[in-house]
Design a protein around this motif. Sequence first.
Motif, PDB file in Angstrom:
ATOM      1  N   VAL C 203      30.816  42.373  43.557  1.00 44.62           N
ATOM      2  CA  VAL C 203      31.845  42.491  42.677  1.00 44.62           C
ATOM      3  C   VAL C 203      33.511  42.354  43.550  1.00 44.62           C
ATOM      4  CG1 VAL C 203      33.039  44.272  41.260  1.00 44.62           C
ATOM      5  CG2 VAL C 203      30.628  43.839  41.231  1.00 44.62           C
ATOM      6  N   GLU C 204      33.186  42.919  44.748  1.00 47.17           N
ATOM      7  CA  GLU C 204      34.844  42.555  44.891  1.00 47.17           C
ATOM      8  C   GLU C 204      34.825  41.442  45.447  1.00 47.17           C
ATOM      9  OE1 GLU C 204      35.468  45.233  48.696  1.00 47.17           O
ATOM     10  OE2 GLU C 204      34.427  47.026  47.206  1.00 47.17           O
ATOM     11  N   ASP C 205      33.901  40.187  46.186  1.00 47.45           N
ATOM     12  CA  ASP C 205      33.993  38.609  46.141  1.00 47.45           C
ATOM     13  C   ASP C 205      34.612  37.986  44.529  1.00 47.45           C
ATOM     14  OD1 ASP C 205      33.842  39.575  49.065  1.00 47.45           O
ATOM     15  OD2 ASP C 205      31.258  38.660  48.594  1.00 47.45           O
ATOM     16  N   SER C 206      33.695  38.365  44.096  1.00 42.02           N
ATOM     17  CA  SER C 206      34.293  37.494  42.441  1.00 42.02           C
ATOM     18  C   SER C 206      36.060  38.105  42.040  1.00 42.02           C
ATOM     19  CB  SER C 206      33.609  38.231  41.438  1.00 42.02           C
ATOM     20  OG  SER C 206      33.577  39.189  40.511  1.00 42.02           O
ATOM     21  N   LEU C 207      36.048  38.920  42.563  1.00 43.41           N
ATOM     22  CA  LEU C 207      38.112  39.252  42.025  1.00 43.41           C
ATOM     23  C   LEU C 207      38.713  39.042  43.059  1.00 43.41           C
ATOM     24  CD1 LEU C 207      37.519  43.197  42.145  1.00 43.41           C
ATOM     25  CD2 LEU C 207      37.426  42.091  40.357  1.00 43.41           C
ATOM     26  N   VAL C 208      38.466  38.430  43.669  1.00 44.45           N
ATOM     27  CA  VAL C 208      40.001  36.857  44.969  1.00 44.45           C
ATOM     28  C   VAL C 208      39.084  35.622  44.524  1.00 44.45           C
ATOM     29  CG1 VAL C 208      39.557  39.102  46.563  1.00 44.45           C
ATOM     30  CG2 VAL C 208      38.358  36.711  46.875  1.00 44.45           C
ATOM     31  N   LEU C 209      38.384  34.921  43.581  1.00 44.11           N
ATOM     32  CA  LEU C 209      38.111  33.869  42.937  1.00 44.11           C
ATOM     33  C   LEU C 209      39.050  33.265  43.070  1.00 44.11           C
ATOM     34  CD1 LEU C 209      33.997  33.391  41.311  1.00 44.11           C
ATOM     35  CD2 LEU C 209      35.652  32.829  43.326  1.00 44.11           C
ATOM     36  N   GLU C 210      39.416  32.016  42.461  1.00 47.05           N
ATOM     37  CA  GLU C 210      40.788  31.101  42.351  1.00 47.05           C
ATOM     38  C   GLU C 210      40.496  30.627  41.079  1.00 47.05           C
ATOM     39  OE1 GLU C 210      42.930  29.608  45.214  1.00 47.05           O
ATOM     40  OE2 GLU C 210      43.388  31.947  45.710  1.00 47.05           O
ATOM     41  N   ASP C 211      39.074  29.784  40.749  1.00 44.39           N
ATOM     42  CA  ASP C 211      38.855  28.851  39.717  1.00 44.39           C
ATOM     43  C   ASP C 211      38.572  29.807  38.246  1.00 44.39           C
ATOM     44  OD1 ASP C 211      37.239  26.985  38.370  1.00 44.39           O
ATOM     45  OD2 ASP C 211      37.789  25.589  39.399  1.00 44.39           O
ATOM     46  N   PRO C 212      39.187  29.510  37.522  1.00 48.08           N
ATOM     47  CA  PRO C 212      38.802  30.416  36.208  1.00 48.08           C
ATOM     48  C   PRO C 212      37.128  29.995  35.485  1.00 48.08           C
ATOM     49  CG  PRO C 212      40.725  29.523  36.511  1.00 48.08           C
ATOM     50  CD  PRO C 212      40.306  28.905  37.523  1.00 48.08           C
ATOM     51  N   MET C 213      37.187  28.557  36.044  1.00 45.27           N
ATOM     52  CA  MET C 213      35.963  28.510  35.693  1.00 45.27           C
ATOM     53  C   MET C 213      34.791  28.952  36.653  1.00 45.27           C
ATOM     54  SD  MET C 213      36.350  27.168  32.098  1.00 45.27           S
ATOM     55  CE  MET C 213      34.369  25.879  31.919  1.00 45.27           C
ATOM     56  N   GLU C 214      34.698  29.080  37.469  1.00 42.21           N
ATOM     57  CA  GLU C 214      33.987  29.662  38.689  1.00 42.21           C
ATOM     58  C   GLU C 214      33.766  31.295  37.846  1.00 42.21           C
ATOM     59  OE1 GLU C 214      34.418  29.197  42.813  1.00 42.21           O
ATOM     60  OE2 GLU C 214      32.352  30.369  42.946  1.00 42.21           O
ATOM     61  N   LEU C 215      35.052  31.815  37.943  1.00 45.17           N
ATOM     62  CA  LEU C 215      35.102  33.083  37.688  1.00 45.17           C
ATOM     63  C   LEU C 215      33.746  33.471  36.429  1.00 45.17           C
ATOM     64  CD1 LEU C 215      35.929  36.085  38.805  1.00 45.17           C
ATOM     65  CD2 LEU C 215      37.772  35.568  37.488  1.00 45.17           C
ATOM     66  N   PHE C 216      34.092  32.506  35.962  1.00 44.10           N
ATOM     67  CA  PHE C 216      33.848  32.469  34.250  1.00 44.10           C
ATOM     68  C   PHE C 216      32.001  32.343  34.237  1.00 44.10           C
ATOM     69  CE2 PHE C 216      31.707  30.930  30.110  1.00 44.10           C
ATOM     70  CZ  PHE C 216      32.328  31.655  29.444  1.00 44.10           C
ATOM     71  N   LEU C 217      31.914  31.802  35.256  1.00 40.06           N
ATOM     72  CA  LEU C 217      30.191  31.569  34.578  1.00 40.06           C
ATOM     73  C   LEU C 217      29.773  32.314  35.943  1.00 40.06           C
ATOM     74  CD1 LEU C 217      28.371  28.450  35.563  1.00 40.06           C
ATOM     75  CD2 LEU C 217      28.245  29.967  37.799  1.00 40.06           C
ATOM     76  N   ALA C 218      30.520  32.654  37.192  1.00 44.58           N
ATOM     77  CA  ALA C 218      29.775  33.215  38.217  1.00 44.58           C
ATOM     78  C   ALA C 218      29.632  35.598  37.286  1.00 44.58           C
ATOM     79  CB  ALA C 218      30.966  33.959  39.176  1.00 44.58           C
ATOM     80  N   GLN C 219      30.471  35.488  36.622  1.00 43.77           N
ATOM     81  CA  GLN C 219      30.613  36.884  35.950  1.00 43.77           C
ATOM     82  C   GLN C 219      29.598  36.637  34.788  1.00 43.77           C
ATOM     83  OE1 GLN C 219      32.224  40.309  36.349  1.00 43.77           O
ATOM     84  NE2 GLN C 219      30.498  40.327  35.415  1.00 43.77           N
ATOM     85  N   ASN C 220      30.535  36.259  34.072  1.00 39.77           N
ATOM     86  CA  ASN C 220      29.445  36.036  32.415  1.00 39.77           C
ATOM     87  C   ASN C 220      27.790  35.276  32.638  1.00 39.77           C
ATOM     88  OD1 ASN C 220      31.821  37.540  31.445  1.00 39.77           O
ATOM     89  ND2 ASN C 220      32.767  35.326  30.969  1.00 39.77           N
TER      90      ASN C 220
END
Lengths: 89, 507, 332
Positions: C203-220
Amino acid sequence: MSNVSITLYNNDESRGLIAAILKDNPASTTMRMPGVVKIDCPNKLTILRETVENELGRPWDVQQLHMSLVSLSGMVDEDDDYFTIAWNH
Amino acid sequence: MSVTAPKKLSLKERYRILTRGLDWTPTYQEPAKIFPHAEFEGIKIRDWDGFVDPFRLTMDSYWKYQAEKERKLYAVLDSFQQNNGQTAITDGRYVNVLKIFLTAITPGEYQAHRGFAMLGRQVPNVGLRIAAQMQSLDELRHAQTQIHSCSHYNKYFDGLHSFSYQHDRVWYLSVVKSFFDDARTSGPFEFLIAIGFSFEYVLTNLLFVPFMSGAAYNGDLSTVTFGFSAQSDESRHMTLGLEAIKFILEQHEDNAAIVQKWIDKWFWRGYRILAILAMMMDYMLPKRIMPWKDAWDIYFNEAGGALFGDLARYGIKMPNTAEVANKEAFRLSTETMLTFYQMGHASGFHSWLPSEDELKWLAEAYGPEWERLYLPRFKYFRELEAKGEHYYNPSLPQLCQVCQIPMFFTEPDDPTKICFRDTVYNGDRYHFCSDGCQHIFEGEPEKYVQAWLPVHQVMQGNCGGATIDEIRKYWRVEDGEDNYDYVGSPDETMWKSWQADRLKVGS
Amino acid sequence: MHIDIKAASLQQKRQAYKHLAKRFGEDRPASRYEEGTLDLAPEANFHYRPLWDADHELYDKTRSKITMKDWYALRDPRQFYYANYNITRAGQIESVEHNFDMVEKRGMLTAIPAEWVERITFYLLPLRHYEWGANMNNCQITALGHGTALTAPTCFAMGDRLGIAQLIGRIGLALASNNETALNAAKDAWVNHPDWQGVRKMVEDSLVLEDPMELFLAQNLALDGIVYPLVYGAFSRESDRRGGAAISFLCSFMNEWYEETGKWVDAVIKVAAAENDENKALLKSWFAIWEARAVAAFKPLSVAVLGAEAGAQAIADVEATLKARAAKLGIA
Ligand SMILES: [Fe+2]
Ligand SMILES: [Fe+2]
């Protein structure tokens, strides 16, 4: 000393609320505009759950104020039984 | 452990447990990497936990109350459409107020939505983040309800059809766009002071309360409903703004100087936008609610005075330009209106001259100096109109580098003389409408030289071409429909036909 | 007064806002979802570079490596705009309230065996911190993602995740007779217990992701795709067996929400993947990374709650389901 102020919808639901405010804050003055009522009061204005409930004749949650509130001026404090707006100076 | 009878929790305690407990101190990633915007503005925070929650809505209550508001609002919108409520307004002219609102303010609501999302992610305190996130949701609500409320008008009236597209391009809309771009490109604390405090606390009452009251007075059920409904969120936003500024000031005495600079800047930036509101209140509402000056007195001098009285203990003073704003109060709406009147060919809404009755009302509101200065101009324009020579100014106006409004404001102490200021920066000369704007520029010249100034862009050929026809196409302002005087417009023709029908049926 | 005006003179001049008619290729009435979503975000002529990101415009497609000819192709099949979103959630929360009332009235929580209350405290309550991470991630996408079709639903998801975090918090309060003890114990587990550290690090690693679409895929998709079926599926079934059916009952909103939200997540990923081969390859590689991390992170918990064998089996089942879902989206 400055006025605090609260503006409420001027509709049926707010009527009991407005009556309660005027009762608990006798120093307040009202200004009516189309659709809204602005109530000013020197320094502090208090809304008491109990008074509102007496006016409405039914239970009233302080957070229901959000349904009637249009604007305010002053520092807010809220809890289960009251909602106050005040200036500290 | 086993489950026993529950103890009673107060609203405050329950809220604290359900929110403040959510955070933890990260150890696998640096906090500074998770919250990279927290420090660069120089605001010093000793203890983030000192932030006081402005209101205590948990998400379930938020859904509940907001759903109730929306049910009521959309019931009104539905019946407005079914009953063709647009025919019940006081006059077809009134809709021009909505055109300005939808093209200028609604996209601003959207920007606020995105900006508060930024804040809701970036501030290293749970309570502040949640308040910002709820505001982000609210601001999206405001944008969408405004679009939905105006949707029915758009089916009949011109000038509402391309609001978001125009917001990115049309000259006077860049005033609002640059305001929000400015706030959003700043750091989180400045954004909070700019929008959360200066705009929400000091200025939005002016925007919504008298204006929406005006909508009510003019029979616009749809707008008055979305307006007051949106405003009911605003009191939460105002409380956030106030708690935030108190928190920042209490954290460190060094913060006061930075905050004062932002208050000065954002008061003036916001106040300049209100010029168009002043015009709407004094010249565009067929039935007027109160003169701009009275609204200014109630909501700025009175409410703002009390507020700054309260902030005095932190060493915070009234914005340094409040004095100038007060000097302008009697003429702000008129100077703005006269400009738009002459720019009717290049605007997406209609303008018109006030009637005799309206001039009388204005003279009464604003006094002999106003009469002496402006009645002759109205008379002059009326005479030209009578000869069939409505005056339109064919030249491109010079814009203020900061607020982006054409140079039409006058000297604070001499309303007969246009106020010009300029500053040379890196060998180029930049122009301003006021000391306030010049001051803002000089504080951050490297930011304001970047401004996308519509007139410069036109001259550089970036707006569809060099002729007014080409530029209007670029703006999607339909010539002969959206622009020029209300008199003779398709809107007027339609409105008159509705009135004629009404009379026929009535007789 | 509307009846006074003849239908003939009430002729509509246009059916829809022009940017919508342009998209539709015809002037037809638009839905409220379309009106409130399409072409809403600013697209051009930005005034200043962000002080916090001088390399990008304020609204900038290039914050993501994903490319779209039209970012408004990423539609929400639920067609949520603010009003119907809140009205939907308010309705659901009414049944949640009802469930809490019933559980309280019937003393259903007091009937849970003490050692299982402790297990619940260990496996369910720390998830409010996971939800809080999910809230921040969807908030981040709302701030920096491109196009309102994507960022309005992520804003709603942001609200959802706060709501779910608080719902878990309420369960924690209810389990401890309105004391903070259980929630404090859960936070301690989240921060210190070895079984939770893989999740917290992820979770902490996801909080520093910069690409919004990577973040979307990773989280959701990747993280939620493991967490929800595992916790609200497999763990809940175990809870039912151990006398904790009341907990599954109180978490029924999570199952309902996951099913509904998954349709939106799938729609976004599917359209983005189908747009071009580069997108597909990127989404594929991101999915591989985050799916594997989610599986590895949750395995110790699965084993702790269900036992070695059943725990391994449960996580394998959940992974297989998620991979099948990804295959349907074209990114397996
Ligand atoms: Fe707003
Ligand atoms: Fe200016």
